[in-house]
Design a protein around this motif. Sequence first.
Motif: not given
Length: 609
Positions: A182-188
């Motif tokens: 949801k925070n757009k930290q897709y890799n994590l």
Amino acid sequence: MRLSIFIILFICNFSFSQQEDAFLEIDSLKKTVYNNKEQDSSLIADTDYLIAHTFRKNTTYADSAYFYYQKAEKIYRNLGDNFKLARTIYGIAVILKNEKDFIGSEVASFEAIALLEPLYETRSVIETKSYIYNNLGIVFKELDEFDESIEYNKKSLELKYRLNVKSSIDASKNNLANTYKKNKQYNLALNYYSEILSNKDLVKERPRIFSLVLDNYAHTRFLSGNLRELPELYHKALEVSNSVGKDDYYSIIINQHLSEYYFDNKRNIDSARYYAYRAKNISEKYYTDDLLKSLLLLSKIEEDHKAVEHFNAYIKLSDSLQKNERAIRNKFARIRFETGQKEKENIQLTKERMWLFIISVVVVISSFLLYLVITQRNNNIELKFVQKQQETNEEIYNLMLSQNESIEEARDLEKKRISQELHDGVLGRLFGTRLSLDSLNRNHSEEAIKSRDLYITELKTIEDEIRKVSHELNTDFVSGSGFIDIIKTLVETQTLAYGLGYDLKHDESISWDDVNNKKKIHIYRIIQETMHNIYKHANAVHVNISLELKNDVICLSIIDDGSGYDVEKARSGIGLKNMNSRINEINGILKITSIKNQGTTVMIEVPMI
């Protein structure tokens, strides 16, 4: 008692296949605990907590769960049991989160954590902390406060690693990955999803979790622009979800993601439309935010009037859900307010009762002392009067023994007998005659007029009977005709008036001439009263009456096919009291048995001699 209740409540929480059955069983156990005076406050609070925990599993009963959590919370606070209090407040926090009162849930969660911090870290304390941190992680994610959400999700995950419960660890990883997504930290997010999916046995052990995580993984790749293995990952997730249960609730979001994928860059509008409608149709069963998302998605995919239709439905549903959320929050506020008010009222009521008790004791003691003063002054006169009264009573009793057929008794016994005769005999006949006249009033045929004349004659006969009862003429009750003929006439008259079918069987070996009039009169009146009760209370269609002789004992049975009743709980009216009195006078036995919806049986045993 305490242990058995906990075991049953535990079973109710986890073994019922039907939620409603669990609620009914819990309600029954609640009454058992509350009505048992030996139970302490702790057990009542534990019971309230378990009831609330069971209700919380079904969102339909959120207000009931909240109510019982509140009751348990009040008692735990008074007892100073901080662990159970924290666990209860956590349950309230979860309900508030589910109803989108995120601020209320946050406040409740921090209060629960504060209660647990000073406690020694047992496994139960650690487990409860992990759940509370997990709830905070979800709450802050919904509030778009991602740093706090990540912090508390990691705290929850750290505690769950200490507990080493694989399923719980995976759930926290999934929540943490959802926050990163949801925070757009897709890799994590993808890293955590991959860790969960690396368990090769997950699809067999927990297929629903597998499909949920796989869908999240695929959707994160879609959002990051990495379309490799798409839409195959979505289809695999949907296949596993459908294997658990077709049109499963968790398949809604997978269908939505598939629709978004096909709609993106107009890859395949037909497929996008197909999966959007599938998501809508499934979510209609649950009427949640997922239906809202499905309607919004269709408003984008469809064109012209269909798009407008779906968008209008989206707006209408959105307003409805917001109103419902406000109503639920208001309901919780009312529950908190009413609970506080009720406690104040209980305190005030307790004070009033205490003062009422003190005043009552003073009044009783004063009255008793006054009574002693008055009675002491007239003690000698009273003693003489009692002695004379005792001598008179003995004289009357001896007179009764010497005159077996005489019914001239003392004034109290005479009143009792006349009351029985009027109730069992005259009132029964008056009731039957009145019913018959009421039915004939609606009929103006010649036959009805003749019947009315007959019933008017019957009323005159009843008038004569009242006069006879007044002048004590029971000795000739059965003279002029056989006793069985009298019984037949009684049964025929009453069943005709009451609209009942009947069977009358009698043992011809009974020599009624050898039975004294007193017994025959009482048998007659008992039959009459029983028939009257069948009409008033049983809603019966048919009645069986039998008179038999067994070992010089007259056995009378009256069986109806009515609604029956609980013999132990039923109150005894004047009719039943009269029947018992009559049986006692002739040294008989009266037995009444009844089964709900199967009828009632009245058994009477009277010795011949």
